[in-house]
Design a protein around this motif. Structure first.
Motif, PDB file in Angstrom:
ATOM      1  N   LYS A  85      -9.659  -2.681  -1.180  1.00 22.61           N
ATOM      2  CA  LYS A  85      -8.454  -2.537  -0.357  1.00 22.61           C
ATOM      3  C   LYS A  85      -7.603  -1.320  -0.742  1.00 22.61           C
ATOM      4  N   PRO A  86      -7.364  -1.012  -2.038  1.00 17.20           N
ATOM      5  CA  PRO A  86      -6.542   0.171  -2.348  1.00 17.20           C
ATOM      6  C   PRO A  86      -7.131   1.493  -1.876  1.00 17.20           C
ATOM      7  N   ASP A 136       0.831  -1.208   0.000  1.00 18.64           N
ATOM      8  CA  ASP A 136       0.000   0.000   0.000  1.00 18.64           C
ATOM      9  C   ASP A 136       0.866   1.259   0.000  1.00 18.64           C
ATOM     10  N   TRP A 171      -6.205  -8.524  -4.165  1.00 21.65           N
ATOM     11  CA  TRP A 171      -6.776  -7.722  -3.082  1.00 21.65           C
ATOM     12  C   TRP A 171      -7.359  -8.565  -1.952  1.00 21.65           C
TER      13      TRP A 171
END
Length: 245
Positions: A183-184, A41, A160
Motif C-alpha cells: 500500500k505505501p 498516505d 496496511w
C-alpha cells in the motif's frame, strides 16, 4: 424568590459522585481513533519531504559548527584535495556529462541514506507500540515462526489493511515477506520515469521496515530487516533473525 433560584441551580448542577468517571479499564485501553487511509498516505509523503529538508538543515548546521571549531583551532582542518585529483575530476566533468551525473547521484544517495535511517527510527517506535497494543491479550511467542506469522497477518492487516501475499524461509533464521501490492508504494510515481519511481520507493519503504523491526524487537526478537523494491508496487522484506532466537 432568590432562595428558590439558588435551590434550582444547585439541583441542576451534578454532584461530584454523579459525574461520569472513566473506568480503569477504559483508561488503560482507550477506544481506537481512526484516520482516513488517503490522509495517512499524504501525511507520509509530507513527512518524507519534511525530514529530507530537516536532514539538509542538520547537515549544514554540523558543517558550520565544524568550520567554526577549525577556525578557533579546536580541531584540525580537513586534508586538502591533491591538485592532481582536482585536475582529473575537472577533466572528467568537462569531458563527459556522465561523471557529473554520477557525482550528483552519489551525493543524493548519501542524503537518502541519512533520510532512510531517520524514517526507520520513527518506524521502530510505531512498530513497537503497534505490537504492544495488538499483543496485550496474548502470551509470549516462544517460536520465531509464530512471531513472523503474527507480523504477516495481524501487524500487516492493522498497518496496511491486508496480509502478506507470500512467506518463504530457509529454516535457518531468514524469512522473506512479499507483498505484491504494498500500500505505501501504490501512489508513488516520478515524472522522470521508472528509475526515479524506484529511487523514491526505496525511501518510502524505510519506515515500514522500521515498523517490522520495532514490532519484532518488542516481541523479544532482534532482527535485521532489508527491504527490496524491483517492480512497483511489489515489495519484499528479508528478515534475518540471529541463530538460537
Amino acid at each position: 424568590m432568590s432562595s428558590r433560584n439558588s435551590f434550582q441551580s444547585g439541583a441542576a448542577r451534578p454532584s461530584s459522585s454523579m459525574s461520569t468517571v472513566p473506568s480503569l479499564a477504559a483508561v488503560a485501553d482507550p477506544p481506537p481513533r481512526y484516520v482516513d487511509g488517503a490522509a495517512m498516505d499524504y501525511f507520509t509523503i509530507e513527512m518524507v519531504n519534511t525530514l529530507r529538508a530537516s536532514s539538509a538543515v542538520a547537515a549544514a548546521r554540523s558543517k558550520k559548527v565544524e568550520q567554526e571549531m577549525i577556525d578557533a583551532g579546536l580541531m584540525p582542518a580537513t586534508a586538502p584535495v591533491p591538485p592532481t585529483l582536482k585536475k582529473d575530476k575537472m577533466r572528467d566533468s568537462m569531458g563527459s556529462n556522465a561523471s557529473r551525473v554520477s557525482l550528483s547521484k552519489d551525493s543524493q544517495e548519501g542524503d537518502d541514506e541519512e533520510l532512510r535511517a531517520r524514517l526507520e527510527a520513527i518506524g521502530m517506535h510505531v512498530g513497537a507500540n503497534m505490537a504492544e497494543r495488538l499483543c496485550h491479550d496474548r502470551g509470549l511467542f516462544s517460536d520465531t515462526l509464530d512471531a513472523i506469522k503474527f507480523i504477516c497477518k495481524d501487524l500487516w492487516n492493522a498497518c496496511w489493511e491486508k496480509q502478506v501475499d507470500n512467506l518463504r524461509t530457509n529454516h535457518r533464521g531468514v524469512y522473506v515477506l512479499q507483498d505484491n501490492a504494498f500500500k505505501p508504494l501504490t501512489r508513488i510515481s516520478g515524472w522522470e520515469g521508472r528509475a526515479e519511481s524506484l529511487r523514491k520507493s526505496r525511501v518510502h519503504v524505510a519506515m515500514p521496515a522500521g515498523i517490522i523491526r520495532g514490532a519484532l524487537a518488542r516481541l523479544g526478537f532482534q532482527a535485521v530487516v532489508v527491504p527490496e523494491v524491483t517492480n512497483l508496487p511489489q515489495c519484499t522484506f528479508q528478515v534475518k533473525l540471529p541463530k538460537g532466537s
